[in-house]
Design an enzyme around this catalytic site. Structure first.
Site, PDB file in Angstrom:
ATOM      1  N   HIS A 128       0.867  -1.168   0.000  1.00  0.00           N
ATOM      2  CA  HIS A 128       0.000   0.000   0.000  1.00  0.00           C
ATOM      3  C   HIS A 128       0.909   1.224   0.000  1.00  0.00           C
ATOM      4  O   HIS A 128       2.059   1.149   0.430  1.00  0.00           O
ATOM      5  CB  HIS A 128      -0.877  -0.032   1.257  1.00  0.00           C
ATOM      6  CG  HIS A 128      -1.998   0.959   1.228  1.00  0.00           C
ATOM      7  ND1 HIS A 128      -1.811   2.279   1.566  1.00  0.00           N
ATOM      8  CD2 HIS A 128      -3.307   0.816   0.912  1.00  0.00           C
ATOM      9  CE1 HIS A 128      -2.966   2.914   1.460  1.00  0.00           C
ATOM     10  NE2 HIS A 128      -3.896   2.046   1.062  1.00  0.00           N
ATOM     11  N   TYR A 129       0.417   2.349  -0.444  1.00  0.00           N
ATOM     12  CA  TYR A 129       1.256   3.547  -0.480  1.00  0.00           C
ATOM     13  C   TYR A 129       1.535   4.127   0.902  1.00  0.00           C
ATOM     14  O   TYR A 129       2.439   4.940   1.069  1.00  0.00           O
ATOM     15  CB  TYR A 129       0.647   4.620  -1.397  1.00  0.00           C
ATOM     16  CG  TYR A 129      -0.693   5.150  -0.936  1.00  0.00           C
ATOM     17  CD1 TYR A 129      -0.773   6.186  -0.014  1.00  0.00           C
ATOM     18  CD2 TYR A 129      -1.879   4.608  -1.429  1.00  0.00           C
ATOM     19  CE1 TYR A 129      -2.004   6.673   0.409  1.00  0.00           C
ATOM     20  CE2 TYR A 129      -3.110   5.084  -1.012  1.00  0.00           C
ATOM     21  CZ  TYR A 129      -3.166   6.115  -0.089  1.00  0.00           C
ATOM     22  OH  TYR A 129      -4.379   6.591   0.331  1.00  0.00           O
ATOM     23  N   ARG A 130       0.793   3.697   1.900  1.00  0.00           N
ATOM     24  CA  ARG A 130       1.001   4.220   3.255  1.00  0.00           C
ATOM     25  C   ARG A 130       2.128   3.483   3.962  1.00  0.00           C
ATOM     26  O   ARG A 130       2.466   2.348   3.622  1.00  0.00           O
ATOM     27  CB  ARG A 130      -0.281   4.099   4.073  1.00  0.00           C
ATOM     28  CG  ARG A 130      -1.357   5.036   3.585  1.00  0.00           C
ATOM     29  CD  ARG A 130      -2.508   5.126   4.558  1.00  0.00           C
ATOM     30  NE  ARG A 130      -3.440   6.147   4.105  1.00  0.00           N
ATOM     31  CZ  ARG A 130      -4.736   5.959   3.957  1.00  0.00           C
ATOM     32  NH1 ARG A 130      -5.269   4.789   4.244  1.00  0.00           N
ATOM     33  NH2 ARG A 130      -5.501   6.940   3.543  1.00  0.00           N
TER      34      ARG A 130
END
Length: 181
Positions: A128-130
């Site tokens: 995920h980009y987080r």
């Protein structure tokens, strides 16, 4: 083993320096926890073979740290290249989380992500980009509750698997002392 989008993937890498444009990855390790930070599995710990030319680019701190830990010797003896390390790491992670569900977890994990973007893009794309960056919480505690920092000490071995274990323990400490969750 249960695949779950709630599981968290923790990664740590040791590198020859801090600049992904000039430096390379020496070691990568992975741990998967559940959402409550209980360790579900420890993944492969992979020393990545690098040439003597790449190793010669290390500054004194990196030479001393990675020689004293035995990492330089493991890197020289390793048969793994970056592509093999990525493939083995992804094989492990896929057993625990669906693609693009787990944030990338660790301490100063943005630095590891920078190296992934440059050197291990298939691995970086899986996440995920987080991020769950424990060092962000540490920086806030340093400013808001500095006395707490003395209650948690890390050994700082700069060995990837040990560093992940310490990052998880550190987040567990902050969870119980700062967030009280």
């Amino acid at each position: 083993m249960t695949v779950s989008a709630q599981n968290l993937v923790w990664i740590d890498m040791e590198m020859t320096g801090l600049d992904p444009e000039q430096n390379v990855v020496l070691e990568i390790a992975t741990i998967v926890t559940d959402k409550d930070l209980n360790v579900l599995a420890e993944g492969p710990v992979i020393a990545i073979h690098q040439s003597d030319e790449e190793l010669a680019k290390m500054d004194d701190w990196n030479v001393n740290t990675h020689t004293n830990s035995g990492l330089v010797a493991r890197v020289k003896a390793s048969q793994h290249d970056e592509a093999q390390a990525v493939a083995e790491t992804l094989d492990f992670i896929r057993q625990w989380v669906p693609e693009r569900t787990s944030p990338l977890c660790g301490n100063s994990i943005g630095q590891d992500r920078r190296f992934m973007v440059k050197h291990m893009s298939d691995l970086e794309a899986f996440f995920h980009y987080r991020n769950v960056d424990v060092s962000t919480i540490k920086e806030l505690v340093r400013r808001w509750q500095p006395a707490l920092l003395d209650q948690f000490k890390k050994s700082g071995t700069h060995q990837a698997l040990d560093d992940i274990r310490e990052s998880i323990a550190e987040l567990q400490f902050y969870r119980s002392h700062v967030f009280k969750i």
